[in-house]
Design a protein around this motif. Sequence first.
Motif, mmCIF file in Angstrom:
data_model
loop_
_atom_site.group_PDB
_atom_site.id
_atom_site.type_symbol
_atom_site.label_atom_id
_atom_site.label_comp_id
_atom_site.label_asym_id
_atom_site.label_seq_id
_atom_site.Cartn_x
_atom_site.Cartn_y
_atom_site.Cartn_z
ATOM 1 N N LEU A 763 -24.165 -54.110 43.378
ATOM 2 C CA LEU A 763 -24.906 -55.372 43.338
ATOM 3 C C LEU A 763 -26.357 -55.179 43.770
ATOM 4 O O LEU A 763 -27.280 -55.812 43.211
ATOM 5 N N LYS A 764 -26.580 -54.331 44.763
ATOM 6 C CA LYS A 764 -27.962 -54.058 45.185
ATOM 7 C C LYS A 764 -28.750 -53.381 44.071
ATOM 8 O O LYS A 764 -29.930 -53.672 43.849
ATOM 9 N N GLY A 765 -28.104 -52.461 43.380
ATOM 10 C CA GLY A 765 -28.773 -51.809 42.256
ATOM 11 C C GLY A 765 -29.125 -52.804 41.172
ATOM 12 O O GLY A 765 -30.199 -52.731 40.560
ATOM 13 N N LEU A 766 -28.240 -53.760 40.903
ATOM 14 C CA LEU A 766 -28.534 -54.782 39.901
ATOM 15 C C LEU A 766 -29.695 -55.669 40.341
ATOM 16 O O LEU A 766 -30.537 -56.090 39.527
ATOM 17 N N GLU A 767 -29.753 -55.947 41.620
ATOM 18 C CA GLU A 767 -30.791 -56.839 42.129
ATOM 19 C C GLU A 767 -32.182 -56.231 41.968
ATOM 20 O O GLU A 767 -33.190 -56.958 41.816
ATOM 21 N N GLU A 768 -32.271 -54.926 41.988
ATOM 22 C CA GLU A 768 -33.558 -54.243 41.885
ATOM 23 C C GLU A 768 -34.048 -54.129 40.448
ATOM 24 O O GLU A 768 -35.206 -53.798 40.211
ATOM 25 N N LEU A 769 -33.180 -54.378 39.472
ATOM 26 C CA LEU A 769 -33.564 -54.235 38.067
ATOM 27 C C LEU A 769 -34.263 -55.496 37.588
ATOM 28 O O LEU A 769 -34.077 -56.590 38.140
ATOM 29 N N PRO A 771 -34.781 -58.750 35.314
ATOM 30 C CA PRO A 771 -33.704 -59.666 34.896
ATOM 31 C C PRO A 771 -33.057 -59.301 33.562
ATOM 32 O O PRO A 771 -31.822 -59.280 33.468
ATOM 33 N N PRO A 772 -33.836 -59.013 32.475
ATOM 34 C CA PRO A 772 -33.146 -58.668 31.219
ATOM 35 C C PRO A 772 -32.297 -57.397 31.346
ATOM 36 O O PRO A 772 -31.189 -57.320 30.795
ATOM 37 N N VAL A 773 -32.815 -56.409 32.042
ATOM 38 C CA VAL A 773 -32.069 -55.156 32.197
ATOM 39 C C VAL A 773 -30.825 -55.386 33.063
ATOM 40 O O VAL A 773 -29.765 -54.806 32.827
ATOM 41 N N MET A 774 -30.987 -56.239 34.105
ATOM 42 C CA MET A 774 -29.830 -56.546 34.943
ATOM 43 C C MET A 774 -28.728 -57.203 34.104
ATOM 44 O O MET A 774 -27.548 -56.835 34.200
ATOM 45 N N ARG A 775 -29.122 -58.143 33.286
ATOM 46 C CA ARG A 775 -28.120 -58.808 32.457
ATOM 47 C C ARG A 775 -27.526 -57.854 31.422
ATOM 48 O O ARG A 775 -26.343 -57.921 31.107
ATOM 49 N N TYR A 776 -28.394 -56.966 30.883
ATOM 50 C CA TYR A 776 -27.896 -55.950 29.945
ATOM 51 C C TYR A 776 -26.850 -55.059 30.615
ATOM 52 O O TYR A 776 -25.793 -54.765 30.052
ATOM 53 N N THR A 777 -27.120 -54.650 31.840
ATOM 54 C CA THR A 777 -26.183 -53.790 32.574
ATOM 55 C C THR A 777 -24.863 -54.514 32.835
ATOM 56 O O THR A 777 -23.775 -53.941 32.688
ATOM 57 N N ILE A 778 -24.960 -55.792 33.220
ATOM 58 C CA ILE A 778 -23.729 -56.578 33.460
ATOM 59 C C ILE A 778 -22.939 -56.763 32.169
ATOM 60 O O ILE A 778 -21.703 -56.637 32.143
ATOM 61 N N ASP A 779 -23.680 -57.029 31.075
ATOM 62 C CA ASP A 779 -22.998 -57.216 29.795
ATOM 63 C C ASP A 779 -22.274 -55.945 29.353
ATOM 64 O O ASP A 779 -21.169 -56.000 28.792
ATOM 65 N N LEU A 780 -22.910 -54.798 29.580
ATOM 66 C CA LEU A 780 -22.235 -53.548 29.240
ATOM 67 C C LEU A 780 -20.959 -53.376 30.056
ATOM 68 O O LEU A 780 -19.922 -52.939 29.538
ATOM 69 N N ARG A 781 -20.997 -53.724 31.330
ATOM 70 C CA ARG A 781 -19.814 -53.590 32.190
ATOM 71 C C ARG A 781 -18.687 -54.512 31.722
ATOM 72 O O ARG A 781 -17.505 -54.146 31.762
ATOM 73 N N LEU A 782 -19.094 -55.695 31.244
ATOM 74 C CA LEU A 782 -18.100 -56.683 30.815
ATOM 75 C C LEU A 782 -17.772 -56.552 29.328
ATOM 76 O O LEU A 782 -17.041 -57.400 28.798
ATOM 77 N N HIS A 783 -18.315 -55.532 28.656
ATOM 78 C CA HIS A 783 -18.071 -55.289 27.226
ATOM 79 C C HIS A 783 -18.528 -56.460 26.367
ATOM 80 O O HIS A 783 -17.942 -56.730 25.309
ATOM 81 N N ARG A 784 -19.563 -57.139 26.780
ATOM 82 C CA ARG A 784 -20.142 -58.215 25.985
ATOM 83 C C ARG A 784 -21.357 -57.630 25.258
ATOM 84 O O ARG A 784 -22.508 -57.816 25.671
ATOM 85 N N TYR A 785 -21.077 -56.911 24.185
ATOM 86 C CA TYR A 785 -22.115 -56.086 23.565
ATOM 87 C C TYR A 785 -23.148 -56.911 22.816
ATOM 88 O O TYR A 785 -24.335 -56.510 22.760
ATOM 89 N N GLU A 786 -22.784 -58.008 22.220
ATOM 90 C CA GLU A 786 -23.776 -58.835 21.537
ATOM 91 C C GLU A 786 -24.801 -59.370 22.527
ATOM 92 O O GLU A 786 -26.017 -59.335 22.283
ATOM 93 N N SER A 787 -24.290 -59.890 23.650
ATOM 94 C CA SER A 787 -25.208 -60.381 24.675
ATOM 95 C C SER A 787 -26.058 -59.242 25.245
ATOM 96 O O SER A 787 -27.257 -59.410 25.517
ATOM 97 N N ALA A 788 -25.443 -58.062 25.422
ATOM 98 C CA ALA A 788 -26.196 -56.909 25.922
ATOM 99 C C ALA A 788 -27.322 -56.537 24.971
ATOM 100 O O ALA A 788 -28.454 -56.212 25.394
ATOM 101 N N LEU A 789 -27.060 -56.582 23.655
ATOM 102 C CA LEU A 789 -28.103 -56.247 22.677
ATOM 103 C C LEU A 789 -29.259 -57.242 22.745
ATOM 104 O O LEU A 789 -30.434 -56.851 22.700
ATOM 105 N N LYS A 790 -28.930 -58.511 22.865
ATOM 106 C CA LYS A 790 -29.982 -59.514 22.953
ATOM 107 C C LYS A 790 -30.848 -59.293 24.192
ATOM 108 O O LYS A 790 -32.075 -59.410 24.141
ATOM 109 N N HIS A 791 -30.198 -58.985 25.312
ATOM 110 C CA HIS A 791 -30.959 -58.802 26.551
ATOM 111 C C HIS A 791 -31.791 -57.521 26.536
ATOM 112 O O HIS A 791 -32.921 -57.490 27.045
ATOM 113 N N ILE A 792 -31.255 -56.450 25.952
ATOM 114 C CA ILE A 792 -32.018 -55.198 25.936
ATOM 115 C C ILE A 792 -33.196 -55.287 24.971
ATOM 116 O O ILE A 792 -34.234 -54.631 25.167
#
Length: 1169
Positions: A763-769, A771-792
């Motif tokens: 969570l600390k690592g996510l906080e330092e990223l 916002p779009p990259v943080m959401r991209y990283t979370i989306d990758l973890r949750l396998h939400r690839y469409e949302s990850a593509l939009k954020h990246i």
Amino acid sequence: MDSHSINHFESSISWRGDGRFYATISGVYDSFSLQKLRVWERESGDLYSSSEFRKFMGTSLDWMPSGAKVATICDRKNENKCPLVVLFEKNGLERNSFPIDGPVEATVEILKWNCNSDLLSASVIGDEYDSIKIWSFSNNHWYLKKDIRYPKKDRVRYIWDPSKPLHLISWTLCGKIIAYNFLWSTAVTETSIALVIDNSNVLVTPLSLSLVPPPMSLFNLKFSCAVQDISFFFKNSKNYVAACLSNSDLCVVELPRMDLWDQFEGEVFNIEACQADSALDTFMHLTWLDSHVLLGVSSLGSHSCSASLGKYVLAQKQKQPHGYLLQEIELVCSENSVPESVSSSGWHAKISKLRSFEEPIIAIAPIPNKKFSAFIQFHGGSVVEYSSSNVMIPEHSYLHEFKSEHGFSSSCPWMKAVLVRDNGTLKHLIFGLDDNGRLHFGRRILCKNCSSFSFYSTTCSVSEQVVTHLLLTTKHDLLIIVSMDDVLHGNPETKIDGYSSSNNHAEENKDLVRIWERGAKLIGVIHGDEAAVILQTNRGSLECIYPRKLVLVSIINALVQGRFKDAMLMVRRHRIDFNVIVDYYGWKAFLKSAKEFVCQVDNLGHITEFVSSIKNENVISTLYKAYISLPASNETTSGHTESVHMESKISSVLLAVRRALEEQIPEKPARELCILTTLARSEPPALEEALNRIKVIRELELLRVDDGRRKSYPSAEESLKHLLWLTDPEAVYEAALGLYDLNLAAIVALNSQKDPKEFLPFLKGLEELPPPVMRYTIDLRLHRYESALKHIVLAGDDYYEDCMNLLKNNPELFPLGLQLFSDPVKRLQILEAWGDHLNAEKCFEDAARIYLSCSSLQKAQRAYRACADWRGVFTVAGLLKLGKGEVLLLANDLCEEFQALGKPAEAAKISLEYLKDFARAVDYLIMSREWEEALRIACMQEELDLLTPVKDACVECATALTSEYNEGFEKVGKYSARYLAVRQRRILFAAKIQSEDRSVNDADYDTLSESSTTFSEMSAYTTRTARESSASISSSKASKARAMRHQRHKGGKIRPGSPGEELALVEYLKGMSLTESSQRELKSLVVTLIMLGLEEIARKLQSAADAYQISQQAAVRLAEDTVTNDVLDENTHTLENYMKRLKALYVKALPRLSKALLPPLQVHELFEC
């Protein structure tokens, strides 16, 4: 015994049932006041045991036929008490005792057990009258059940029937003999009130309030003397009990409403007798017709000939000394009853009507829902209807013959009239149980080994109690539940007999309950929502059970009436699946009633249980299918609509309940927890919505808002723990991450007991990223690839490489990637990457098109070449502007490739269009057997002399095909002959088995073992007889199916003598038919031969093909006609006959060209035509 004691021996002797012991009562030497009970051995005559000294009354004693106890009478005049019945064991020890409840001066002359050892009787001599008293033992208590009084002058004597346990015969000195046939009658009212006779007491217990077994009771009705019979009338708020006493008095007791009975616990009420103009007779049957009218039956030949009897009764007794008297008694109460107390004073009885009958009256049953009416049953089972009114009418006008088909085929001492609903119409039915255990319904016998029966109604109101189910117990200790619809319109006799005669109890049946204790009787049913069945065991204890079938019926009845709260309470109490509430009328119908359901239940804890149990299954048609059926409105849609929309049941129902909670229930913490439950149990779980609600509560807590709204919600921690308890904590944690709220995710992780060393660094690592990259990283973890593509993509060009890697790893995102990028260069890169992916997946045609769209022509050409699309290859070659030499080289390469791929026709087209090599094209066409096209191309180039190779190839192919067709013709004849031989052998074998009185199924030829030693006994080459080989026959259908599967797995190979040889031969003959491509090739070859002037070769080829096809079709038709026929005619069922039949039809259907090639007919063929 010594000689002195023998001289003083005076006693009766009672033998034990098996004759090994006998008992005596004798005095002691020099003592005449005290005596002993002595038990002696028969063989040796030695004293076995003796009791303590007791003062016995006379020498009356009787050993129980079962041998357990010896009954004696002890005198207690010195104690100023009545005589005492004392029971001793074989060892001389006293077991128990009870008083006879008579005057002190009374004496007992006779003491007798009945043949079943369950009734003890005594002849009691008193100062005013003599009597026969009968006791029964249950639950460690002796009940005085009968006190039959006689005048002193009669000097009554009696004896029990040695084979009928309830048959007692008495006689008097004046020569009058009376035979009593007793029966056990259960006094449990329709409102489940139990009444038990015990001497002068009637023990009253409402079983619906407390299941108290006798001799315990809620309160006691105390009468002046022993009670002979009772009758009860419980309807609405009117509760009456009538009792006939042993002194012929009639008593009437008025009871208050049942909800006031708690105050009577443990009380004893003294009951007064009714006032009457004249003394009443002792009644054999007593029944209420209405709240102030009784109907009684007495015997004209009874011993109660008191002068105080009414003049009409005495006149009937004198006119007809033998027979039975039917009396209608009108009751009038001169005092106002106290509503909240038990009253019996002020009642006056008057005989208003009477009639005598010579035929014995067996039973009387009041007609429900019909005043002043009853069914009367005479000896033999005939039934009449009795009706009366408050005015005096002629005696013949109130007896009407009942329909003969509703009478019984034999006398039924236990009779009951019930009200049922048949297709919307109310009607009365009567049921009866005879002494042999046969349950009668009119002339039908529903059960042949019934021990007791009762009825169940879904309504508790006595005035409108329509019976819906018949309940009965059998002598095999089964409780069987039968719907009244089955009784009226079905055949329940077969089912009941099947239950009783079946010895296989492994398979559970939903219409019966196995009684755990032998001999238990059905004594009552608690109607309505309670749906309870009360059983009494032989030892006297009461047991209450709730049959699943009746419970479900009561739940469905509550749902039909819209009583959701009652249905919910019953479902919870009996642990029924909550889905019954939703599934009975279908979940779509429940959606309309969700608000009413929430308002009625009004218990958030119960609603939470309900929503937690909803599942995507119609339990009415699965779990409870054997108990209840779907209503007509739901049956038509349950098979299709429910299955189509089953996936939406959970979400739709929970959404409707959630909206109802929000609209109907005021805000409070329990409501919020229930709403969270509906979100967590949705499918899929709406965890994000639930976390958003928790997030709102948390924000209110952080703002320290202290208003009414804050108090109407639970704490955020409580809500979160509730949500974590309902669902997988990991799923809740991932849902919190999906909201991109890192603080909320941390709270969830802490409450789900995750290791801080794992989630805090993440969570600390996510906080330092960013916002779009943080959401991209979370989306990758949750396998939400469409949302990850939009954020990246939003992260900028610095993360373009990550974007491309995401697209390559998830190819389904390529269309979305093209939409997100507007830069032409990046779009071309995405398209090329997409084409590379398709090419790697061997989707060459799609890859070629994608390559063309991004102008990657070299890759497009390779993709077209990989998918064997030579037109696309040359098209791309034109776009690449290849030189003529390169095109020719490419054409040569493609020709070789297509030839290697087995597509010489395509190679021929390339040779013609791009190489202009006609000879090579003709060779390719000959290889692909395109004869007409090869001839056409050969004729185009006369100077090359290409006709010769075409002609030679046609002749060679025609010769080979002719040979194949001739060989096939011979094969058809061979296999057809083999099939007929196998079929004939099987028919003969089956006939042999039938002649030996064995089933054809037991001799099924297909079910023989596949081992060589077994099938060799059955093969066509054996010389053994059918009798010798019959031992290897199996009638198992499974082995036959296994043989067929085994034959298919072997690729159709035919083994002579194998179990599947016959079927394999048929399938092989069917598989020999010409395919469409073969017929098309044959036609092309014949046409080409004719064009080349080779008509004779064409005719031979056509003749061979026709002969082959006719023989193959004839063989198949012959097999189809004989495979199911048990008779095989050697003259009719031949291949030649079938070929003659099919030849004319076949020739008629031939095309004109084929007819032109037919050979000329011979003379004998001409006359046959």
